[in-house]
Scaffold this motif. Structure first.
Motif, PDB file in Angstrom:
ATOM      1  N   UNK A  90       6.386   2.205 -57.548  1.00 40.63           N
ATOM      2  CA  UNK A  90       7.376   1.375 -56.857  1.00 40.63           C
ATOM      3  C   UNK A  90       7.226   1.407 -55.342  1.00 40.63           C
ATOM      4  N   UNK A  91       5.966   1.523 -54.911  1.00 38.83           N
ATOM      5  CA  UNK A  91       5.737   1.660 -53.472  1.00 38.83           C
ATOM      6  C   UNK A  91       4.822   0.578 -52.949  1.00 38.83           C
TER       7      UNK A  91
ATOM      8  N   UNK B  91       7.351   4.128 -47.716  1.00 40.49           N
ATOM      9  CA  UNK B  91       8.559   4.129 -48.526  1.00 40.49           C
ATOM     10  C   UNK B  91       9.600   3.225 -47.871  1.00 40.49           C
TER      11      UNK B  91
ATOM     12  N   UNK C 289      12.806   3.049 -49.244  1.00 44.05           N
ATOM     13  CA  UNK C 289      14.090   3.711 -49.440  1.00 44.05           C
ATOM     14  C   UNK C 289      13.903   5.219 -49.432  1.00 44.05           C
TER      15      UNK C 289
ATOM     16  N   UNK D 173       4.296   7.327 -45.944  1.00 40.12           N
ATOM     17  CA  UNK D 173       3.807   8.431 -46.758  1.00 40.12           C
ATOM     18  C   UNK D 173       2.770   9.182 -45.943  1.00 40.12           C
TER      19      UNK D 173
ATOM     20  N   UNK E 235      -0.046   9.963 -47.066  1.00 40.87           N
ATOM     21  CA  UNK E 235      -1.368   9.525 -47.507  1.00 40.87           C
ATOM     22  C   UNK E 235      -2.050   8.651 -46.450  1.00 40.87           C
TER      23      UNK E 235
END
Lengths: 540, 540
Positions: A236-237, A282, A284, A290, A292
């Motif tokens: 969900x990203x 993200x 939310x 992130x 990464x």
């Protein structure tokens, strides 16, 4: 995104990386926030009550069998140990609700239910726990609820991604059973059903290709929420590399330029201290990067802005994002040596390209960064800036030839001269050599058993597009039929995160229950069929 | 209420009964609704993080050991497979909330937690599933939650009843752990903490009895919600026989007359077609009778109104409920033959008295119905009605002697002349014979190994009160010390649904995890010590 090799241990490159400081750009973040879409909502209901029966010919070794209509379900009562499976007919992303009615004289205890949301049959035909996986089992799509006072409406507050709903009645009480009425899903997407329907108004005569186009669009639509999610079930990203493919497919289907613009500003709002962009972010509970970082994803920010500018005709955004684009290519270009060759070993930073085991990234990354520089040069022309990467493109074009092995007719990569589909794909997309040579390299690699094959639809896409762009339209169509068509034949309602036609349990995580079966980087056949193969299909 | 013998099969008398039609009295229901209390709310926080260690000397075979302060907890991080147990110091009924903070760089997956709310150590030291029980396992006090976006506040919507909170961290993700901060319970009761504190202002010099009084009050307070619940964990319902004991204890402690009045009107709103009252009722989702009917509970409606009238000085309610009272004794008196003896075999209807195995109810029910008639006669005097049961009481008084066995000095019951504590108790409370004879019968039965002993605190109460009312105050105090004092020694924060000092796993349901450990019919020591034993304790 979010894939990894067949191992339950956390892969080394998934260990937490050094966290770079982010220079949060408030202005860009505000622009992104202002573009947040009001999601479209519509109600869908299950089509029937089913059970699964063994079927060894089926990909998932089972077939659905109708047991009751939804009208009949209203009057059926279920108690301790009972189970029902509902089939919504196709994949949905949304919020479940139902009315829990009562059959009995006393509701003298709560009702406890386990709801399991299935994207594929295994989700509802097998027990999900324990799950042997290296990612979080919190992604598993089941939920246990306790309902105190019946009869009542039940509204599940979390969003689920599913076609099948299994309800296990853990317990009611000896004095009553429950009935499930008015079960529905409030489906959500940034794309309205009307727009989705309209986007199908192109004629793809071939029924198989038309179905693949349809599944691609459902996949994309269900991933288009308040951002372009990689998968609505997991994780969900918004990932940069995935975004580019979603955006390309969106331009030739739903044409939601605003959502792409929003996502571009979200990334641009989160530059790191070295000028690079995070691989994902993200939304939310608040906009945040992130940790990464992926070199190739960083490189693809510029091309994504270029695609957007051409599609939307919005020069202003490209002008605003221009400094971010230049900055985002710094780390990637830092890997290009004096000889003009990309050198993966120049840093520890993650070069992705695909999850295939042992892939050497030198050649592929060379192609990818060169491709990115060329796209950014084209963007510069559009917005009347000096083309920033003319010299480096020239240098990399010369150097690209050193990856080419004349005797084998393929590009090779790394110290072991590895041949992979992905190396051919990216050097072809970069037009490092003439199209004929590219096509031969692609076809040769694809015919060599020793060549490293792609694992993900993400990498398959780049192979497919490289074929189409190099005169290999026929081969491209064949690949689409085999790979995405293979998923369609296996029963896909939406295209998957990964697909191995020989192994229905294949998972990058150790357990296929943690896979995502509506995964955006799988959605590109619509783009290939409608854009890259347009002329070819119209002629044939 | 809600107890049954040691069997996992559903007992025969718990099968669904014939459902009688209810003549819903709208007027009484409105009166009850108007009396619905605004619950008091207050915040309580856990006192410490603990673990349980084996301790074979302890009743539950374990002892709590402090591991961290709550201040320390704020900074501790927990990931997959971790577990913590929090001790709130005493029993609470209310709503849990906390703040879930994050330790890690990426919250890249939801958090999945199992929360288990423990009234006793076993609830949190053992695995609750599967549960071998004949009642609903939906009562088990655990909850699995999935939290999508962290950091965040978590508010649990359901009410729980607990002292201990165990949190199992099912999963976070390899990239982050969670921290539990600001954990609190919004405790609720019809009784405010101030009233609860004030009610303790009587001096019970004896420390053991003072503690028993305190535990009784906490038990009662935690059961006093929008009705007098039998147990706030299970089954959260209003039972008529339980109500009487709660009301009696309430009059000498919290003095909440309004809640009693509300509950009386709720029962009166639900007369059945034969004039009887249901044994219990449901407040939610709307006022409704349970199908359960118990002859003795029906009989006790009148005495409960009498107690209320005396305590609250509210004659008007008694006048309004007078027809209901007369009606509620019809079925019970229908069991009294021409000889004036109660005959349990006159109907199939359930005669409860206690859950003890094989209890013959003829003698006990004779005493109970006679007691009820006497109380209603006294109520008639208060509200200037003709005493309706003078003749029947006279007749039953004569007939009561036929239950008395002169040679053994006890009351006997049924065809096998069964001797039970309960038979002595109810015939004594009915003053069927003189107090000296009653006391001798009670003491004799209690000394006979073959006599049927009570199983529940409900039945123990009637034995204890019978002792106190028959000059056996000393024996009553001894019984309180042994039975309720036994629970206190075993570590009770509130008194339990059932107690067997020799078996900490004793359950009427087959599995003690389904027991209620804050159960209102256990709360009467405060009444016994403050009312029935008042003079005796002041003198001694």
């Amino acid at each position: 995104m979010t894939l990894k090799t067949q191992a339950v241990e956390v892969p080394a490159n998934q260990k937490v990386e050094k966290v770079l400081k982010t220079y949060f750009n408030e202005d860009f973040a505000r622009k992104a926030e202002a573009l947040k879409p009001q999601l479209h909502e519509w109600i869908d209901r299950p089509l029937s009550v089913i059970k699964f029966e063994a079927d060894e010919k089926a990909f998932f070794n089972c077939k659905p069998v109708h047991t009751h209509t939804i009208e009949e379900l209203q009057d059926l009562s279920y108690g301790k140990g009972d189970q029902i499976i509902l089939d919504f007919g196709s994949h949905r992303v949304g919020y479940l609700s139902c009315h829990l009615a009562v059959d009995g004289v006393n509701v003298d205890a709560p009702t406890r239910l386990r709801l399991t949301f299935g994207e594929i049959p295994y989700d509802v035909t097998e027990v999900l726990h324990p799950c042997n996986t290296w990612i979080s089992t919190s992604w598993l799509p089941d939920e246990i609820i306790n309902v105190d006072w019946l009869p009542t409406d039940v509204d599940m507050p979390r969003r689920y991604s599913f076609r099948y709903l299994k309800i296990d009645i853990i317990d009611t009480s000896p004095k009553y059973k429950v009935k499930f009425q008015d079960i529905k899903v409030r489906a959500v997407s940034a794309i309205s059903p009307e727009v989705a329907l309209a986007s199908q108004n192109i004629s793809i005569a071939d029924k198989e290709l038309a179905l693949i186009d349809h599944i691609s669009q459902v996949t994309l639509r269900n991933c288009m929420q308040t951002v372009f999610e990689d998968g609505p079930r997991r994780d969900r990203r918004l990932w940069l590399g995935d975004l580019r493919l979603q955006a390309l497919t969106n331009y030739c289907t739903f044409k939601d330029y605003s959502l792409v613009k929003r996502c571009l500003y979200m990334f641009a709002a989160l530059p790191r201290e070295d000028g690079s962009l995070p691989a994902c972010l993200f939304e939310k509970p608040k906009l945040a990067p992130a940790s990464d970082y992926i070199v190739d994803y960083d490189s693809l920010f510029g091309p994504t802005v270029y695609d957007y500018t051409v599609a939307a005709g919005d020069l202003q955004t490209a002008i605003e994002l221009w400094p971010t684009i230049l900055s985002s290519l710094k780390i990637p270009l830092g890997h290009v040596g004096k000889d003009g060759k990309f050198d993966s070993s120049a840093s520890e930073a993650w070069k992705f390209l695909d999850w295939s085991d042992g892939l050497d990234t030198n050649a592929g990354m060379h192609g990818l960064v060169m491709f990115a520089c060329k796209e950014v040069n084209k963007l510069a022309l559009l917005i009347s800036k000096p083309q920033p990467f003319l010299d480096i493109v020239e240098k990399m074009t010369v150097a690209a030839k050193s990856f080419y092995d004349e005797s084998q007719g393929v590009f090779v990569s790394g110290p072991d001269n590895q041949i992979s589909w992905t190396s051919q794909a990216w050097l072809s997309l970069a037009q490092a050599v003439d199209p004929q040579t590219c096509l031969r390299a692609l076809k040769t690699a694809m015919s060599l058993p020793k060549a490293v094959k792609p694992l993900t639809p993400y990498a398959y896409h780049h192979v497919a597009e490289a074929l189409a762009r190099s005169g290999g339209e026929k081969e491209c169509v064949k690949l689409i039929r085999e790979y995405w068509g293979g998923m369609a034949k296996a029963g896909a309602d939406t295209f998957w995160e990964c697909f191995d036609e020989k192994d229905s349990r294949r998972s990058p995580y150790g357990d296929c229950h943690n896979n995502s079966y509506c995964h955006a980087w799988s959605c590109t056949p619509s783009y290939l069929l409608r854009v890259a193969l347009k002329d070819y299909l119209e002629k044939s």
